[in-house]
Design an enzyme around this catalytic site. Structure first.
Site, mmCIF file in Angstrom:
data_model
loop_
_atom_site.group_PDB
_atom_site.id
_atom_site.type_symbol
_atom_site.label_atom_id
_atom_site.label_comp_id
_atom_site.label_asym_id
_atom_site.label_seq_id
_atom_site.Cartn_x
_atom_site.Cartn_y
_atom_site.Cartn_z
ATOM 1 N N ASP A 170 0.820 -1.221 0.000
ATOM 2 C CA ASP A 170 0.000 0.000 0.000
ATOM 3 C C ASP A 170 0.850 1.266 0.000
ATOM 4 O O ASP A 170 0.436 2.299 0.507
ATOM 5 C CB ASP A 170 -0.953 0.032 1.210
ATOM 6 C CG ASP A 170 -1.756 -1.245 1.354
ATOM 7 O OD1 ASP A 170 -2.384 -1.647 0.370
ATOM 8 O OD2 ASP A 170 -1.745 -1.841 2.450
ATOM 9 N N HIS A 209 -4.578 -1.488 -6.250
ATOM 10 C CA HIS A 209 -4.054 -0.139 -6.201
ATOM 11 C C HIS A 209 -4.929 0.791 -7.027
ATOM 12 O O HIS A 209 -5.586 0.375 -7.978
ATOM 13 C CB HIS A 209 -2.589 -0.062 -6.648
ATOM 14 C CG HIS A 209 -2.274 -0.832 -7.885
ATOM 15 N ND1 HIS A 209 -1.811 -2.129 -7.841
ATOM 16 C CD2 HIS A 209 -2.339 -0.504 -9.190
ATOM 17 C CE1 HIS A 209 -1.610 -2.555 -9.080
ATOM 18 N NE2 HIS A 209 -1.916 -1.596 -9.913
ATOM 19 N N GLN A 222 2.249 -6.054 -3.131
ATOM 20 C CA GLN A 222 2.481 -6.085 -1.682
ATOM 21 C C GLN A 222 3.773 -5.324 -1.335
ATOM 22 O O GLN A 222 4.040 -4.283 -1.901
ATOM 23 C CB GLN A 222 2.519 -7.524 -1.146
ATOM 24 C CG GLN A 222 1.178 -8.216 -1.144
ATOM 25 C CD GLN A 222 1.014 -9.170 -2.308
ATOM 26 O OE1 GLN A 222 1.962 -9.616 -2.929
ATOM 27 N NE2 GLN A 222 -0.208 -9.500 -2.611
#
Length: 430
Positions: free
Chosen positions: A13, A41, A224
């Protein structure tokens, strides 16, 4: 000229989608090399919001080739759904600009169901997965019983592969007191999907080797973050694949020499989704303020992210395990207005100072952060596009991060808009 790998240097993130999209303008090919549709995303382009999970960010740019490599686990239903949604937004997605490794492992409904059942049955010790079948699919890959994309083209051998898969899964289901799957139903489903999927199938390692020899620029897009790596992350609270930069070679079929420059992404603070250790977590008003200002909610799950101060120890560790050459620091603007900012520079473990995050789960839970206090800034950094636009104290904060993690900042992002990016060093020209 170098190829570029983009990886997260925290728990995911970090804003990889925007940075990959920004860099993809200079690339000919954008490659996903690990993970699945568990890591979403969001990209904002010309005021329009796009949400991606499985497809490479390159699909949003014309005249770019996007590739899903063999290191990815591929959910046919999620893939087709994402393609449909993007087309509805006016994005052209077809086998002309998107190729999928023929040897990619498929995520089937039985994987999703097993993932969800495990999480629900083990609530006290749940890892915090997205319940999308990622882990069970990787288990089948390693167990040499997975169904792969190219298997859909051979209906003579596919039934035998399904039988081998179900010999394992139905044994599990009997033990869990769940109804067994019928191989004929799975065969029927996969046979129906084949015409929609096989046009995208490609011998990706060969395609990329040809393009590399032609001098095409490649951008490898990680999912990730390094701290979720199955080997180097906060095990067992990790994902089921290797997320470090070296996986770009393995997960695409190219040799290590093709990787080139490694760009590591990190926020100016730290976030985490789900369970697991988080030394600098601020479960208080500060954490809530960061979360609200940063809109820290999962793209796919909508789950609120845990928030805390920047952890230089963890990012420094990611720099080493990924071989990061430069950092892209994102969301600096979220810290605007803080009187002071804390940065973790080390840990105490059982009364002793240490300079790394331990591998053991018990030790990870016992570490205490050692903080350095840095003066904040009142002037806005949002939408800054040059160093001259930044407050002096914000620049000092960035420089201190560089010192602590042992890596220069190559890019600085100050909003979700792709244009709001300060370039220090172009990774493609490093």
């Amino acid at each position: 000229m170098a190829n570029v790998v983009v990886v997260g240097a925290q728990w995911g993130d970090e804003g990889k989608g925007k940075i990959v999209d920004w860099l993809s303008e200079q690339a000919d090919i954008v490659v996903r090399f690990q993970g699945g549709h568990n890591a979403g995303h969001t990209l904002v382009i010309n005021g329009k919001t796009y949400k991606l999970a499985l497809l490479p960010s390159g699909v949003l740019r014309e005249h770019k080739l996007s590739v899903i490599g063999n290191g990815v686990v591929f959910d046919p239903a999620a893939f087709l759904d994402e393609v449909t949604k993007l087309r509805a937004q006016g994005v052209a997605v077809s086998p002309e600009n998107l190729r999928v490794a023929e040897n990619v492992t498929l995520i089937l409904p039985l994987h999703r169901e097993l993932d969800a059942h495990r999480e629900s049955a083990n609530a006290a010790t749940a890892i915090g997965t997205t319940r999308r079948g990622i882990g069970p699919a990787y288990e089948d890959k390693v167990g040499r019983r997975a169904i792969r994309l190219m298997d859909l083209a051979d209906l003579d051998t596919l039934p035998h592969k399904i039988d081998r898969l179900l010999a394992h899964h139905n044994a599990l289901r009997r033990g869990l007191n769940l109804p067994e799957f019928d191989g004929k139903d799975i065969l029927k489903e996969l046979t129906a999907l084949a015409p929609q999927l096989l046009p995208y199938a490609e011998t990706v390692w060969r395609l990329l080797d040809i393009k590399r020899r032609e001098g095409k620029r490649m951008l490898f897009e990680g999912a990730q973050g390094a701290l979720l790596d199955v080997d180097h992350g906060t095990y067992p609270y990790v994902t089921s694949s290797n997320t470090v930069a070296a996986q770009a070679a393995t997960g695409s079929g190219l040799g290590p020499g093709a990787v080139g420059y490694v760009l590591g992404l990190c926020k100016a603070y730290t976030t985490r989704v789900g369970q697991g250790p988080f030394p600098t977590e601020q479960d208080n008003e500060i954490g809530r303020k960061i979360g609200e200002r940063g809109r820290e909610f999962g793209t796919n799950t909508g789950r609120p992210r845990r928030c805390g101060w920047f952890d230089a120890v963890l990012v420094r560790q990611a720099v080493r395990t990924c071989g990061i050459n430069g950092l892209a620091l994102t969301k600096l603007d979220i810290l605007d207005g803080f009187d002071s900012i804390e940065v973790c520079t080390g840990y105490k473990l059982d009364g002793k100072e240490i300079d790394h995050f331990p591998a053991g789960e018990g030790a990870q839970a016992r570490v205490e952060p050692i903080y350095e206090t840095i003066e904040g800034w009142k002037e806005p950094t949002a939408s800054a596009r040059s160093w001259a636009d930044l407050p002096a104290q914000a620049i000092k904060y960035v420089r201190r991060i560089e010192e602590l993690v042992g890596c220069p900042v190559a890019l600085l992002s100050t909003s979700p808009e792709r244009e709001d990016t300060i370039l220090v060093q172009n990774p493609f020209e490093a």
